[in-house]
Write a protein that holds these residues in place. Sequence first.
Motif, short mmCIF file in Angstrom:
data_model
loop_
_atom_site.label_atom_id
_atom_site.label_comp_id
_atom_site.label_asym_id
_atom_site.label_seq_id
_atom_site.Cartn_x
_atom_site.Cartn_y
_atom_site.Cartn_z
N HIS A 31 0.85 -1.18 0.00
CA HIS A 31 0.00 0.00 0.00
C HIS A 31 0.89 1.23 0.00
O HIS A 31 1.91 1.27 0.68
N ARG A 32 0.48 2.22 -0.76
CA ARG A 32 1.16 3.51 -0.75
C ARG A 32 0.13 4.59 -1.06
O ARG A 32 -0.93 4.30 -1.60
N HIS A 33 0.45 5.81 -0.72
CA HIS A 33 -0.41 6.94 -1.05
C HIS A 33 0.40 7.85 -1.96
O HIS A 33 1.49 8.29 -1.58
N GLU A 34 -0.11 8.07 -3.17
CA GLU A 34 0.60 8.94 -4.11
C GLU A 34 -0.37 9.73 -4.96
O GLU A 34 -1.42 9.22 -5.36
N HIS A 35 -0.03 10.98 -5.18
CA HIS A 35 -0.82 11.87 -6.02
C HIS A 35 -2.29 11.90 -5.59
O HIS A 35 -3.20 11.91 -6.42
N GLY A 36 -2.52 11.90 -4.28
CA GLY A 36 -3.88 11.99 -3.76
C GLY A 36 -4.68 10.70 -3.83
O GLY A 36 -5.90 10.73 -3.70
N HIS A 37 -4.00 9.58 -4.02
CA HIS A 37 -4.70 8.29 -4.14
C HIS A 37 -4.02 7.24 -3.27
O HIS A 37 -2.80 7.21 -3.15
N ASN A 38 -4.85 6.35 -2.71
CA ASN A 38 -4.33 5.13 -2.09
C ASN A 38 -4.15 4.11 -3.20
O ASN A 38 -5.05 3.93 -4.03
N VAL A 39 -3.00 3.46 -3.23
CA VAL A 39 -2.72 2.46 -4.25
C VAL A 39 -2.38 1.15 -3.56
O VAL A 39 -1.44 1.09 -2.76
N TRP A 40 -3.16 0.13 -3.86
CA TRP A 40 -2.96 -1.21 -3.30
C TRP A 40 -2.47 -2.11 -4.42
O TRP A 40 -3.11 -2.20 -5.47
N THR A 41 -1.35 -2.79 -4.23
CA THR A 41 -0.80 -3.69 -5.23
C THR A 41 -0.81 -5.10 -4.67
O THR A 41 -0.24 -5.35 -3.61
N LEU A 42 -1.47 -6.01 -5.39
CA LEU A 42 -1.64 -7.39 -4.98
C LEU A 42 -0.93 -8.26 -6.01
O LEU A 42 -1.21 -8.13 -7.21
N VAL A 43 -0.03 -9.13 -5.58
CA VAL A 43 0.77 -9.91 -6.52
C VAL A 43 0.79 -11.39 -6.13
O VAL A 43 1.07 -11.74 -4.98
N CYS A 44 0.50 -12.24 -7.12
CA CYS A 44 0.70 -13.69 -7.02
C CYS A 44 1.75 -14.07 -8.07
O CYS A 44 1.55 -13.83 -9.26
N GLU A 45 2.87 -14.59 -7.60
CA GLU A 45 3.91 -15.04 -8.53
C GLU A 45 3.45 -16.32 -9.23
O GLU A 45 2.75 -17.12 -8.64
N ARG A 46 3.89 -16.49 -10.46
CA ARG A 46 3.51 -17.69 -11.22
C ARG A 46 4.62 -18.70 -11.18
O ARG A 46 5.74 -18.45 -11.02
#
Length: 136
Positions: free
Chosen positions: A121-136
Motif C-alpha cells: 500500500h502507498r499513497h501517491e498523487h492523492g490516491h491510495n494504491v494497493w498492489t496485490l501480486v501472485c507469482e507464477r
Amino acid sequence: MSAETTFDVAATPVSLDEVQDRFAAWWDGLGIDDARLRFALETALAEVAANIVEHTTRADQATGRRYTVRLESTDRALTAELTDNGLPVDIDLSAVTMADVEQESGRGLALAIAALDRLEHRHEHGHNVWTLVCER
C-alpha cells in the motif's frame, strides 16, 4: 505474454459484484488452469475492494468515492492494482494480524496477505494504491 484490463467503479457495495464479475471474465480469457492462483488473487482482490468500500473517506464528497482496478497477467506474475480517491490510509501491513474468532470483522487484510506473495500500500498523487501480486 501480457493480458491487462482496467475499469473504474463507484466505492459502493454494489461495485463488489462488478469487481468479481469483471475479474471472472478477465480470468476466463487468460486460459490459466490453476485454481490455487485464481483463488488467491480473487480472494485478496475481494477483501481489499471491500475494505476500500467500507473504509475510504473523501474530504470532498461532491466528487464521490471511486476506485480503479487494473488486472495484469504476465509470464511471471498476476497483479491487481486498486487505486482509490480516498484520504490517505495510515496502515502498517507488517502489523496486520488475524482477528479473533469472536470478532465479526478484521480478517480482510490478513486473508489478503496470507493469499498473496506480496501486498503493498502507498499513497501517491492523492490516491491510495494497493498492489496485490501472485507469482507464477
